[in-house]
Write an enzyme that holds these catalytic residues in place. Structure first.
Site, mmCIF file in Angstrom:
data_model
loop_
_atom_site.group_PDB
_atom_site.id
_atom_site.type_symbol
_atom_site.label_atom_id
_atom_site.label_comp_id
_atom_site.label_asym_id
_atom_site.label_seq_id
_atom_site.Cartn_x
_atom_site.Cartn_y
_atom_site.Cartn_z
ATOM 1 C CG LEU A 35 -2.095 -0.977 1.212
ATOM 2 C CD1 LEU A 35 -2.868 -0.886 2.527
ATOM 3 C CD2 LEU A 35 -3.023 -0.732 0.031
ATOM 4 N N GLY A 38 8.032 4.098 3.065
ATOM 5 C CA GLY A 38 8.758 5.334 3.329
ATOM 6 C C GLY A 38 9.921 5.049 4.248
ATOM 7 N N GLY A 41 9.300 2.433 7.024
ATOM 8 C CA GLY A 41 9.138 1.028 6.685
ATOM 9 C C GLY A 41 8.162 0.875 5.536
ATOM 10 C CB VAL A 43 1.489 0.352 4.882
ATOM 11 C CG1 VAL A 43 0.076 -0.106 5.247
ATOM 12 C CG2 VAL A 43 2.002 1.332 5.929
ATOM 13 C CE LYS A 58 3.329 3.332 9.767
ATOM 14 N NZ LYS A 58 2.752 4.620 10.213
ATOM 15 C CG ASP A 150 4.501 13.690 8.995
ATOM 16 O OD1 ASP A 150 4.847 14.594 8.213
ATOM 17 O OD2 ASP A 150 4.805 12.486 8.822
#
Length: 376
Positions: A35, A38, A41, A43, A58, A150
């Protein structure tokens, strides 16, 4: 509230650390596809083999992830993200030989970034729907004592293609209000102006290294406050409406931001002027002329006066004067784009013309009726 929230989260992390299981992903999940990925890690979309439930897994690499960071994000998402527009963990967390993993609700239609048309944006209805939901989600998070820190299109996930339901996720940088953190500068329109001091410190450090001078530099620390999220929401509004960013970074090194800051300061100066006595009439005219002369920078062409007022609240260069995410709700339902304003004005003119025709026909009819009564 904030101190209590931070302490409670720390206790949850401590307790969950005592019961972190270890097992193979393939034994319990059927992994469907990637999915997103970054620096944190990756997803993966997966289906629970026993329950048949789709979910997002995740993955955090154990080599580069501190256990406390993993547990903080997991427990925060599980215990505090109770708003429908916050991505919530599902109570499944474990480790493998290479990763720490937890399960969360899956955004099956990708993220917000994937649907923004470059240099076009999204249609206005979708923009207002998204911002309405995010306003509630971020306000809820703040009320519990946390700041997301964020907010950006890549961290907003879609539950349908029309953006009727979106979820803010990725709580890796989320911290309790009042927490002191090291200021980190990164080149992004979402990075707040107050973090600019970290950029200057970084420049000085690089300069001293190039000159091979021995000089110690102290880290710059900032206090986590809700106005950090307000800035990000302001940039997001602009991004969704235009398909662009208002500037590359929020420092005077950036020409676009410099123009905005100059315009903002002049607007702010005019707003704060006090007019007294007999000068009021003359001063009002001068003020009106100054406002006409002080036009918004070119990157804001096409945005309505209403949304410009909202942006002035959210993108205030001085952090303590920024509006709150909840303020967004006051600007919903009215046009945010000038083309929408002009279209509504055109429809209003057509409706008025039609009303005049009806009134004229009615007037003629009433006059004929009076004449007919007179003949009788």
């Amino acid at each position: 509230m904030a101190a209590e929230a931070a302490q409670e989260l720390d206790e949850l992390c401590y307790l969950s650390a005592q019961s972190l299981p270890t097992f193979k992903v393939s034994k319990h999940f059927q992994v469907v596809k990637l999915l997103g990925e970054g620096t944190y890690g990756k997803v993966m979309l997966a289906v629970h083999r026993k329950r048949g439930t789709p979910m997002a897994l995740k993955f955090f690499p154990r080599k580069s992830t501190q256990l406390i960071s993993f547990l903080r994000e997991y427990n925060l998402s599980l215990s505090y993200c109770t708003h429908p527009s916050l991505t919530r963990a599902l109570g499944i967390f474990f480790s493998t030989s290479s990763y720490y993993v937890f399960a969360q609700q899956a955004g099956l239609y990708g993220d917000l970034y994937s649907v923004i048309v470059s240099e076009v944006g999204l249609d206005e209805d979708r923009v207002q729907r998204v911002m309405s939901q995010l306003s509630g989600a971020v306000t809820h998070l703040h009320s519990l004592g946390f700041v997301h820190r964020d907010i950006k299109p890549e961290n907003i996930f879609l539950c349908d293609k029309a953006c009727r339901w979106v979820k803010l996720g990725d709580f890796g940088l989320t911290r309790a209000i009042g927490t002191t953190v090291r200021a980190v500068w990164y080149e992004s329109p979402f990075c707040t102006p107050e973090a600019g001091a970290a950029k200057e410190a970084q420049k000085e450090m690089e300069r001293s290294q190039n000159e091979e001078t021995e000089k110690e530099w102290e880290d710059i620390w900032i206090t986590v406050k809700p106005y950090i999220d307000s800035w990000s929401l302001g940039v997001l509004v602009y991004c969704l409406l235009t398909g662009c960013f208002p500037w590359e970074e929020s420092t005077h090194d950036d020409p676009a931001y410099r123009k905005f800051k100059k315009w903002f300061d002049q607007e702010d100066e005019m707003k704060n002027v006090e007019w007294k006595g007999n000068e009021e009439t003359v001063s009002s005219k001068i003020m009106e002329q100054k406002q006409k002369d002080n036009r918004p920078p070119s990157q804001f062409e096409g945005l309505s006066p209403l949304v410009m007022t909202l942006l002035k609240e959210l993108l205030h260069p001085e952090a303590k004067h920024r509006g709150s995410p909840e303020d967004i709700l006051s600007y919903l339902g009215e046009p945010w784009l000038m083309e929408t304003v002009r279209e509504e004005e055109r429809k209003a003119e057509e409706a008025e013309k039609e009303a005049m025709k009806i009134r004229e026909r009615r007037g003629v009819g009433e006059e004929l009726l009076r004449e007919e009564k007179g003949e009788r």
